[in-house]
Write a protein that holds these residues in place. Structure first.
Motif, PDB file in Angstrom:
ATOM      1  N   ARG A 122       0.806  -1.232   0.000  1.00  0.00           N
ATOM      2  CA  ARG A 122       0.000   0.000   0.000  1.00  0.00           C
ATOM      3  C   ARG A 122       0.836   1.277   0.000  1.00  0.00           C
ATOM      4  N   ILE A 125      -0.720   4.990  -1.111  1.00  0.00           N
ATOM      5  CA  ILE A 125      -2.179   4.951  -0.974  1.00  0.00           C
ATOM      6  C   ILE A 125      -2.723   6.359  -0.709  1.00  0.00           C
ATOM      7  N   HIS A 126      -3.750   6.715  -1.437  1.00  0.00           N
ATOM      8  CA  HIS A 126      -4.425   8.012  -1.287  1.00  0.00           C
ATOM      9  C   HIS A 126      -3.510   9.209  -1.557  1.00  0.00           C
ATOM     10  N   GLU A 149      -2.696   2.330  -4.383  1.00  0.00           N
ATOM     11  CA  GLU A 149      -4.124   2.093  -4.121  1.00  0.00           C
ATOM     12  C   GLU A 149      -4.855   3.425  -3.892  1.00  0.00           C
ATOM     13  N   TYR A 150      -5.975   3.608  -4.544  1.00  0.00           N
ATOM     14  CA  TYR A 150      -6.795   4.821  -4.433  1.00  0.00           C
ATOM     15  C   TYR A 150      -5.990   6.092  -4.718  1.00  0.00           C
ATOM     16  N   ALA A 152      -4.828   9.442  -6.097  1.00  0.00           N
ATOM     17  CA  ALA A 152      -5.590  10.530  -6.699  1.00  0.00           C
ATOM     18  C   ALA A 152      -4.700  11.549  -7.403  1.00  0.00           C
ATOM     19  N   GLY A 169      -8.265   0.979  -7.549  1.00  0.00           N
ATOM     20  CA  GLY A 169      -9.012   2.200  -7.261  1.00  0.00           C
ATOM     21  C   GLY A 169      -8.298   3.477  -7.650  1.00  0.00           C
ATOM     22  N   HIS A 171      -7.413   6.791  -9.379  1.00  0.00           N
ATOM     23  CA  HIS A 171      -8.219   7.693 -10.198  1.00  0.00           C
ATOM     24  C   HIS A 171      -7.515   9.010 -10.499  1.00  0.00           C
ATOM     25  N   TYR A 240     -14.173   5.550 -12.545  1.00  0.00           N
ATOM     26  CA  TYR A 240     -15.125   4.691 -11.835  1.00  0.00           C
ATOM     27  C   TYR A 240     -16.502   5.329 -11.732  1.00  0.00           C
TER      28      TYR A 240
END
Length: 246
Positions: A122, A125-126, A149-150, A152, A169, A171, A240
């Protein structure tokens, strides 16, 4: 002479509890711009919220959440680091002469992390970015599962192999890979494509700085021309959207 002495300080942490250790570090940073930490044994939160103009040189293994909320300082670790380094980091620089654990760069908003070797799960992540703040992570070895992961925003460069569930995830932002993924391994909603000249220019800068950071340990420097990399990115600004009600 007094000014030179004030510019650098040294602290030995040993087995000090993390609260006591951080009190010592903060006190040292008040009287010096560069602080060497020796015999670091997994004390948490070292360098949290450290501002620009301050630098930690860590000899040992810092604990979880090193450099969380860091706001422009610099940390160099001569060894491995544990989990969540750079948690919600706003600005600054982290260099790890080893590997790091899970969730490095969690919700990272700016600054950069260079890791000589691999990382845990991870990482990135974010991660997010806003205007000129574009966080960057360069990993020299293999990555654990759920890299990006995720994600942005921001940039991740992976020089080794990714683990499972890459960019789940994701994006926003971009992940650069040195090896091409099989089409079956490209997550739905993402695109894998060859890098273009703008990507190569960015990679030349980051790989050159990776080489500079770890020059004495690499044996031979990495090729820093940006050739042979692949770019993983979201297929659209809302990959998504179909998963949500209008």
């Amino acid at each position: 002479m007094a000014q030179e002495l004030a510019a650098r300080a040294s602290v030995e942490l040993g087995t000090a509890h993390f609260k006591e250790a951080n009190e010592q570090v903060r006190a040292a940073l008040e009287r010096a711009d560069v602080v060497e930490l020796h015999r670091v044994y997994a004390q948490r939160y070292l360098g949290c919220a450290m501002p620009a103009g301050k630098r930690l040189e860590i000899h040992g293994t810092p604990g979880n959440d090193m450099a969380c909320y860091m706001d422009g300082g610099a940390i160099e670790v001569f060894g491995n680091a544990q989990d969540q380094i750079g948690n919600t980091m706003n600005a600054g620089s982290i260099v790890i002469h080893g590997r790091c654990g899970d969730a490095a760069g969690y919700a990272m908003r700016g600054g950069e992390i260079f890791v000589r070797d691999g990382c845990g799960w991870r990482v990135g992540i974010h991660m997010k970015q806003y205007e000129q703040k574009r966080p960057t992570i360069v990993i020299g070895g293999d990555a654990g599962s759920f890299l990006g992961e995720y994600m942005a925003g921001g940039v991740i460069v992976l020089l080794g192999r990714p683990g499972e569930y890459l960019a789940t995830g994701m994006h926003g932002g971009v992940i650069y890979l040195r090896s091409k993924l099989d089409a079956r391994d490209v997550p739905q909603g993402l695109v894998l494509e060859a890098v273009d000249e703008a990507d190569k220019e960015l990679l030349r800068d980051l790989l050159g700085r990776y080489n500079d950071a770890f020059a004495d340990e690499l044996g031979a420097p990495l090729a820093d021309d940006g050739e042979g990399f692949w770019r993983l990115r979201p297929a659209s600004s809302r990959p998504y959207a179909s998963m949500y009600a209008n």
